[in-house]
Scaffold this motif. Structure first.
Motif, PDB file in Angstrom:
ATOM      1  N   ILE A   1       8.654   6.900  -3.033  1.00 26.46           N
ATOM      2  CA  ILE A   1       7.766   5.835  -2.741  1.00 26.46           C
ATOM      3  C   ILE A   1       7.499   4.780  -3.964  1.00 26.46           C
ATOM      4  N   GLY A   2       7.379   5.767  -5.236  1.00 24.70           N
ATOM      5  CA  GLY A   2       7.062   4.632  -6.261  1.00 24.70           C
ATOM      6  C   GLY A   2       8.345   3.769  -6.415  1.00 24.70           C
ATOM      7  N   HIS A   3       9.426   4.185  -6.357  1.00 25.84           N
ATOM      8  CA  HIS A   3      10.521   3.433  -6.788  1.00 25.84           C
ATOM      9  C   HIS A   3      10.727   2.139  -5.930  1.00 25.84           C
ATOM     10  N   HIS A   4      10.069   1.973  -4.773  1.00 23.70           N
ATOM     11  CA  HIS A   4       9.889   0.935  -3.834  1.00 23.70           C
ATOM     12  C   HIS A   4       8.862  -0.007  -4.160  1.00 23.70           C
ATOM     13  N   ILE A   5       7.778   0.217  -4.948  1.00 22.80           N
ATOM     14  CA  ILE A   5       6.653  -0.737  -5.149  1.00 22.80           C
ATOM     15  C   ILE A   5       7.128  -1.832  -5.947  1.00 22.80           C
ATOM     16  N   GLY A   6       6.491  -2.957  -5.463  1.00 30.32           N
ATOM     17  CA  GLY A   6       6.771  -4.297  -6.053  1.00 30.32           C
ATOM     18  C   GLY A   6       8.221  -4.676  -5.814  1.00 30.32           C
ATOM     19  N   LYS A   7       9.014  -4.236  -5.195  1.00 29.22           N
ATOM     20  CA  LYS A   7      10.471  -4.737  -4.814  1.00 29.22           C
ATOM     21  C   LYS A   7      10.386  -5.796  -3.896  1.00 29.22           C
ATOM     22  N   MET A   8       9.335  -5.939  -3.083  1.00 30.60           N
ATOM     23  CA  MET A   8       9.362  -7.157  -2.323  1.00 30.60           C
ATOM     24  C   MET A   8      10.304  -7.386  -1.380  1.00 30.60           C
TER      25      MET A   8
ATOM     26  N   VAL B   1       9.589  -0.914   3.169  1.00 32.28           N
ATOM     27  CA  VAL B   1       9.136  -2.344   3.292  1.00 32.28           C
ATOM     28  C   VAL B   1       7.710  -2.668   2.885  1.00 32.28           C
ATOM     29  N   ILE B   2       6.913  -1.883   3.661  1.00 33.59           N
ATOM     30  CA  ILE B   2       5.596  -1.849   3.510  1.00 33.59           C
ATOM     31  C   ILE B   2       5.020  -1.659   1.974  1.00 33.59           C
ATOM     32  N   ASN B   3       5.594  -0.477   1.377  1.00 33.66           N
ATOM     33  CA  ASN B   3       5.529  -0.172   0.153  1.00 33.66           C
ATOM     34  C   ASN B   3       5.900  -0.987  -0.909  1.00 33.66           C
ATOM     35  N   SER B   4       6.992  -1.772  -0.676  1.00 32.93           N
ATOM     36  CA  SER B   4       7.547  -2.732  -1.442  1.00 32.93           C
ATOM     37  C   SER B   4       6.476  -3.654  -1.868  1.00 32.93           C
ATOM     38  N   HIS B   5       5.763  -4.111  -1.034  1.00 31.64           N
ATOM     39  CA  HIS B   5       4.782  -5.330  -1.233  1.00 31.64           C
ATOM     40  C   HIS B   5       3.406  -4.838  -1.816  1.00 31.64           C
ATOM     41  N   LEU B   6       3.399  -3.579  -2.222  1.00 31.73           N
ATOM     42  CA  LEU B   6       2.315  -2.900  -3.051  1.00 31.73           C
ATOM     43  C   LEU B   6       2.512  -3.268  -4.468  1.00 31.73           C
ATOM     44  N   THR B   7       1.254  -3.037  -5.111  1.00 28.80           N
ATOM     45  CA  THR B   7       1.533  -3.102  -6.712  1.00 28.80           C
ATOM     46  C   THR B   7       0.993  -1.747  -7.196  1.00 28.80           C
TER      47      THR B   7
END
Length: 161
Positions: free
Chosen positions: A75-82, A126-132
């Motif tokens: 999950i962490g690999h996707h954080i902030g990828k927008m 996608v959801i997680n990629s918009h988190l910080t």
């Protein structure tokens, strides 16, 4: 009662997953929409994704033991990828095209489970990629995907643990 194989056993073995994701990421890197997202991926990326999906489908714990990964790490690999819906759809399209090309089992039951997981996982990405910040606890269990389970909404439930 018959012994129902895991999705991993039905698909083949770890080589099946490594072949699938090698073919897939070759396409991704050449893709106009996704190439930029993955251009700096590590040399271990394909192996890690292969191990992750194989483990989720009931294979050996290669991702969590050999690679030292966890669900929270993925999950962490996707954080902030927008990531966008358009990128998600292209990712799915290229993976399904690769699955056909490498001869991944195509019976309706397996492909339904495979596509179900890919849809679930990419939508979470996608959801997680918009988190910080990573919403997962480090010790959260790896998802386990079978012949028809679903999770949600947006959480791992007893069917996936």
């Amino acid at each position: 009662m018959q012994n129902i194989p895991t999705l991993y056993e039905w698909a083949g073995d770890i080589q099946t997953f490594e072949t699938l994701f090698t073919t897939f990421y070759d396409k991704v890197l050449k893709d106009n929409l996704l190439g930029e997202v993955f251009k700096n991926m590590s040399s271990e990326h394909v192996k890690h994704v292969s191990h992750f999906v194989a483990e989720v489908f009931g294979g050996d714990k290669l991702y969590t033991v050999e690679d030292g990964g966890s669900h929270a790490a993925m999950i962490g690999h996707h954080i902030g990828k927008m990531l966008t819906e358009q990128k998600r759809q292209r990712w799915v399209q290229l993976l399904l095209q690769s699955a056909d090309e490498v001869g991944l089992k195509s019976d309706p039951e397996f492909r339904s489970a495979f596509v179900g997981y890919i849809e679930w996982g990419t939508r979470l990405a996608v959801i997680n990629s918009h988190l910080t910040e990573n919403p997962m606890d480090y010790d959260a269990p790896m998802p386990k995907w079978g012949w028809g389970e679903t999770g949600g909404p947006y959480i791992l439930n007893d069917n996936l643990q």
